[in-house]
Motif scaffolding. Structure first.
Motif, PDB file in Angstrom:
ATOM      1  N   PRO A 240      12.601  23.658  10.892  1.00 22.99           N
ATOM      2  CA  PRO A 240      12.560  25.129  10.897  1.00 22.99           C
ATOM      3  C   PRO A 240      11.940  25.710  12.165  1.00 22.99           C
ATOM      4  CG  PRO A 240      10.980  24.242   9.323  1.00 22.99           C
ATOM      5  CD  PRO A 240      11.836  23.107   9.753  1.00 22.99           C
ATOM      6  N   ILE A 241      10.872  25.083  12.672  1.00 22.57           N
ATOM      7  CA  ILE A 241      10.236  25.607  13.884  1.00 22.57           C
ATOM      8  C   ILE A 241      11.151  25.413  15.091  1.00 22.57           C
ATOM      9  CG2 ILE A 241       8.303  25.321  15.484  1.00 22.57           C
ATOM     10  CD1 ILE A 241       6.516  24.731  13.151  1.00 22.57           C
ATOM     11  N   GLY A 242      11.807  24.250  15.181  1.00 23.53           N
ATOM     12  CA  GLY A 242      12.701  23.989  16.297  1.00 23.53           C
ATOM     13  C   GLY A 242      13.898  24.925  16.307  1.00 23.53           C
ATOM     14  N   VAL A 243      14.521  25.116  15.145  1.00 23.32           N
ATOM     15  CA  VAL A 243      15.675  26.018  15.067  1.00 23.32           C
ATOM     16  C   VAL A 243      15.249  27.455  15.346  1.00 23.32           C
ATOM     17  CG1 VAL A 243      17.446  26.954  13.537  1.00 23.32           C
ATOM     18  CG2 VAL A 243      16.927  24.512  13.493  1.00 23.32           C
ATOM     19  N   PHE A 244      14.107  27.856  14.792  1.00 24.65           N
ATOM     20  CA  PHE A 244      13.616  29.219  15.024  1.00 24.65           C
ATOM     21  C   PHE A 244      13.341  29.452  16.505  1.00 24.65           C
ATOM     22  CE2 PHE A 244      10.116  32.216  15.581  1.00 24.65           C
ATOM     23  CZ  PHE A 244      10.596  33.316  14.898  1.00 24.65           C
ATOM     24  N   THR A 245      12.717  28.480  17.171  1.00 23.13           N
ATOM     25  CA  THR A 245      12.423  28.637  18.596  1.00 23.13           C
ATOM     26  C   THR A 245      13.705  28.750  19.410  1.00 23.13           C
ATOM     27  OG1 THR A 245      10.404  27.317  18.325  1.00 23.13           O
ATOM     28  CG2 THR A 245      11.213  27.646  20.564  1.00 23.13           C
ATOM     29  N   GLY A 246      14.684  27.885  19.102  1.00 21.08           N
ATOM     30  CA  GLY A 246      15.932  27.924  19.844  1.00 21.08           C
ATOM     31  C   GLY A 246      16.672  29.230  19.670  1.00 21.08           C
ATOM     32  N   LEU A 247      16.729  29.750  18.448  1.00 18.86           N
ATOM     33  CA  LEU A 247      17.445  31.001  18.205  1.00 18.86           C
ATOM     34  C   LEU A 247      16.675  32.206  18.734  1.00 18.86           C
ATOM     35  CD1 LEU A 247      18.797  30.398  14.581  1.00 18.86           C
ATOM     36  CD2 LEU A 247      19.934  29.981  16.768  1.00 18.86           C
ATOM     37  N   ALA A 248      15.339  32.132  18.679  1.00 20.03           N
ATOM     38  CA  ALA A 248      14.526  33.260  19.151  1.00 20.03           C
ATOM     39  C   ALA A 248      14.523  33.380  20.658  1.00 20.03           C
ATOM     40  CB  ALA A 248      13.085  33.114  18.640  1.00 20.03           C
ATOM     41  N   VAL A 249      15.029  32.365  21.355  1.00 26.87           N
ATOM     42  CA  VAL A 249      15.117  32.437  22.814  1.00 26.87           C
ATOM     43  C   VAL A 249      16.034  33.572  23.241  1.00 26.87           C
ATOM     44  CG1 VAL A 249      15.986  31.161  24.844  1.00 26.87           C
ATOM     45  CG2 VAL A 249      14.534  30.023  23.189  1.00 26.87           C
ATOM     46  N   PHE A 250      16.843  34.080  22.323  1.00 27.23           N
ATOM     47  CA  PHE A 250      17.708  35.223  22.618  1.00 27.23           C
ATOM     48  C   PHE A 250      16.882  36.398  23.141  1.00 27.23           C
ATOM     49  CE2 PHE A 250      20.113  39.060  21.518  1.00 27.23           C
ATOM     50  CZ  PHE A 250      21.345  38.752  22.080  1.00 27.23           C
ATOM     51  N   VAL A 251      15.623  36.516  22.677  1.00 25.25           N
ATOM     52  CA  VAL A 251      14.692  37.514  23.202  1.00 25.25           C
ATOM     53  C   VAL A 251      13.834  36.805  24.237  1.00 25.25           C
ATOM     54  CG1 VAL A 251      12.929  39.228  22.654  1.00 25.25           C
ATOM     55  CG2 VAL A 251      14.657  38.635  20.953  1.00 25.25           C
ATOM     56  N   PRO A 252      14.111  36.945  25.518  1.00 26.21           N
ATOM     57  CA  PRO A 252      13.425  36.157  26.547  1.00 26.21           C
ATOM     58  C   PRO A 252      11.908  36.289  26.472  1.00 26.21           C
ATOM     59  CG  PRO A 252      15.261  37.373  27.493  1.00 26.21           C
ATOM     60  CD  PRO A 252      15.091  37.871  26.088  1.00 26.21           C
ATOM     61  N   TYR A 253      11.231  35.168  26.689  1.00 27.71           N
ATOM     62  CA  TYR A 253       9.775  35.076  26.734  1.00 27.71           C
ATOM     63  C   TYR A 253       9.143  35.303  25.352  1.00 27.71           C
ATOM     64  CZ  TYR A 253      10.816  35.595  31.689  1.00 27.71           C
ATOM     65  OH  TYR A 253      11.342  35.446  32.935  1.00 27.71           O
ATOM     66  N   VAL A 254       9.556  36.352  24.648  1.00 26.92           N
ATOM     67  CA  VAL A 254       8.974  36.648  23.338  1.00 26.92           C
ATOM     68  C   VAL A 254       9.324  35.545  22.346  1.00 26.92           C
ATOM     69  CG1 VAL A 254       8.920  38.291  21.415  1.00 26.92           C
ATOM     70  CG2 VAL A 254       9.063  39.114  23.775  1.00 26.92           C
ATOM     71  N   GLY A 255      10.602  35.146  22.296  1.00 25.59           N
ATOM     72  CA  GLY A 255      11.014  34.095  21.370  1.00 25.59           C
ATOM     73  C   GLY A 255      10.341  32.776  21.664  1.00 25.59           C
ATOM     74  N   PHE A 256      10.266  32.409  22.938  1.00 22.61           N
ATOM     75  CA  PHE A 256       9.602  31.163  23.318  1.00 22.61           C
ATOM     76  C   PHE A 256       8.121  31.206  22.945  1.00 22.61           C
ATOM     77  CE2 PHE A 256       7.067  28.797  26.400  1.00 22.61           C
ATOM     78  CZ  PHE A 256       7.610  27.523  26.276  1.00 22.61           C
ATOM     79  N   GLY A 257       7.483  32.356  23.162  1.00 22.84           N
ATOM     80  CA  GLY A 257       6.058  32.481  22.827  1.00 22.84           C
ATOM     81  C   GLY A 257       5.795  32.343  21.340  1.00 22.84           C
ATOM     82  N   LEU A 258       6.645  32.948  20.505  1.00 22.18           N
ATOM     83  CA  LEU A 258       6.473  32.832  19.057  1.00 22.18           C
ATOM     84  C   LEU A 258       6.651  31.382  18.600  1.00 22.18           C
ATOM     85  CD1 LEU A 258       8.369  36.003  17.773  1.00 22.18           C
ATOM     86  CD2 LEU A 258       5.898  35.607  17.794  1.00 22.18           C
ATOM     87  N   GLY A 259       7.681  30.711  19.125  1.00 22.41           N
ATOM     88  CA  GLY A 259       7.879  29.306  18.768  1.00 22.41           C
ATOM     89  C   GLY A 259       6.726  28.435  19.207  1.00 22.41           C
TER      90      GLY A 259
END
Length: 363
Positions: A240-259
């Protein structure tokens, strides 16, 4: 002072643009769901058209729209539900591991500060009691807290639920009538500007299409990479964390930071009693450091960056500017809108370089 017809026309366009911009700024809260629905309709229309073509136009467009929209809603809900197993797993671990982590931190910091002659001490017992009081709260208290928050922020809750209903409805009508609405909008373009406008929209459409396809590939590759990388370190919540991080990358920097935050927290809690926090630090440093390296130097430049041509500083500025003006929605649309603006700037620059004004200035 006399103005030429060209100057009068330019001034009129500037005034009209300023008026429209001011009106949009005033109506931003009302227009937000419609803007989101329009962006989604633009992205999903090719899929609806593909279903129409597969069915040899025998499939009613309304049915194709329903299928595509339902699939999209399912995907969005699935992404949101990825957070559920993370919370379900983390809350019990926090109740168990927070006291251990506090004791470890206390025993580590005391000798460290003692080397510099500093008498470090804190009330570990009080901190434990304070944190465990909220971590051990039952579901009734949590539900009551949520309901109180909804009552205090009723307008916010109403806006959220209203948008959750309005966006799918607006998206349905836009997808159904997209090919009728676009020609009607184009009627407002003056005939003498139609050729230039069609050329601009074709280039912008190509850039946006490349951006969306490239970004989807980047998200898919990173979701697989982060899931496998975290799993190799033995993290239970790797998927779940890996998939969430990969999909959240759509929002640059913010998605990576949350993951990154989720993986760090999960690692500290899970490895606290077995391998210690060092394993969590190594896991995050290796997986997310390597992931950021691959994304920055290989995936994004090859699949997205080269096609859009935005400098990293321009990306950061666009995110901050659009986020400040339009909130979270602005962050989502910052890069696509910036790509369209970049096309406009390139065309304006080319027009200026080929103009007599520039050529006279160079003489």
């Amino acid at each position: 002072m006399q103005f030429t017809p060209t100057q009068k026309r330019a001034a009129s366009w500037c005034l009209l643009t300023a008026f429209i911009s001011f009106a949009l700024w005033l109506l931003a809260p009302v227009l937000t769901p419609f803007v989101i629905a329009t962006v989604l309709a633009y992205a999903l229309t090719p899929l609806v058209d593909w279903l129409d073509n597969v069915g040899n136009r025998r499939l009613p467009r309304m049915l194709a729209v329903l299928v595509v929209e339902l699939l999209f809603i399912v995907v969005v809900l699935a992404v949101m539900l990825l957070v559920v197993p993370i919370l379900v797993k983390q809350l019990p671990l926090m109740r168990e591991q927070v006291p251990v982590l506090l004791d470890t931190l206390n025993s580590t910091l005391k000798p460290f500060f003692a080397q510099f002659g500093i008498a470090f001490s804190w009330d570990v017992g009080s901190i434990k009691a304070f944190m465990l009081k909220y971590l051990n709260a039952n579901a009734d208290n949590a539900f009551a807290s949520v309901m109180t928050s909804l009552k205090l922020g009723g307008s916010v809750a109403f806006a959220i639920f209203g948008n959750a209903v309005l966006i799918p409805v607006a998206l349905f009508y836009l997808l159904t009538d997209w090919h009728k609405l676009v020609p009607r909008v184009l009627l407002f373009v003056p005939p003498h500007m139609r050729t230039s406008f069609d050329s601009f929209t074709a280039e912008a459409d190509a850039v946006l299409g490349q951006y969306l396809r490239g970004q989807l590939l980047v998200m898919l590759v990173l979701a697989v990479f982060y899931s496998i990388g975290l799993a190799l370190f033995g993290l239970d919540l790797a998927l779940p964390i890996g998939v969430f991080t990969g999909l959240a990358v759509f929002v640059p920097y913010v998605g990576f930071g949350l993951g990154l935050i989720l993986a760090t927290l999960a690692g500290f809690l899970e490895f606290a009693t077995s391998a210690g926090p060092t394993k969590a630090i190594v896991m995050v440093a290796v997986v997310y450091g390597l992931g950021q390296f691959i994304e920055s130097l290989f995936l994004t430049p090859r699949l997205v960056g080269e096609r859009i041509g935005l400098h990293p500083l321009a990306v950061i500025f666009a995110l901050l500017a659009f986020g400040h003006l339009f909130g979270f929605v602005g962050v989502l649309v910052a890069l696509p809108v910036s790509a369209v603006l970049l096309v406009a700037v390139r065309r304006a620059q080319a027009h200026y370089l080929s103009s007599q004004l520039y050529q006279k200035g160079g003489q």
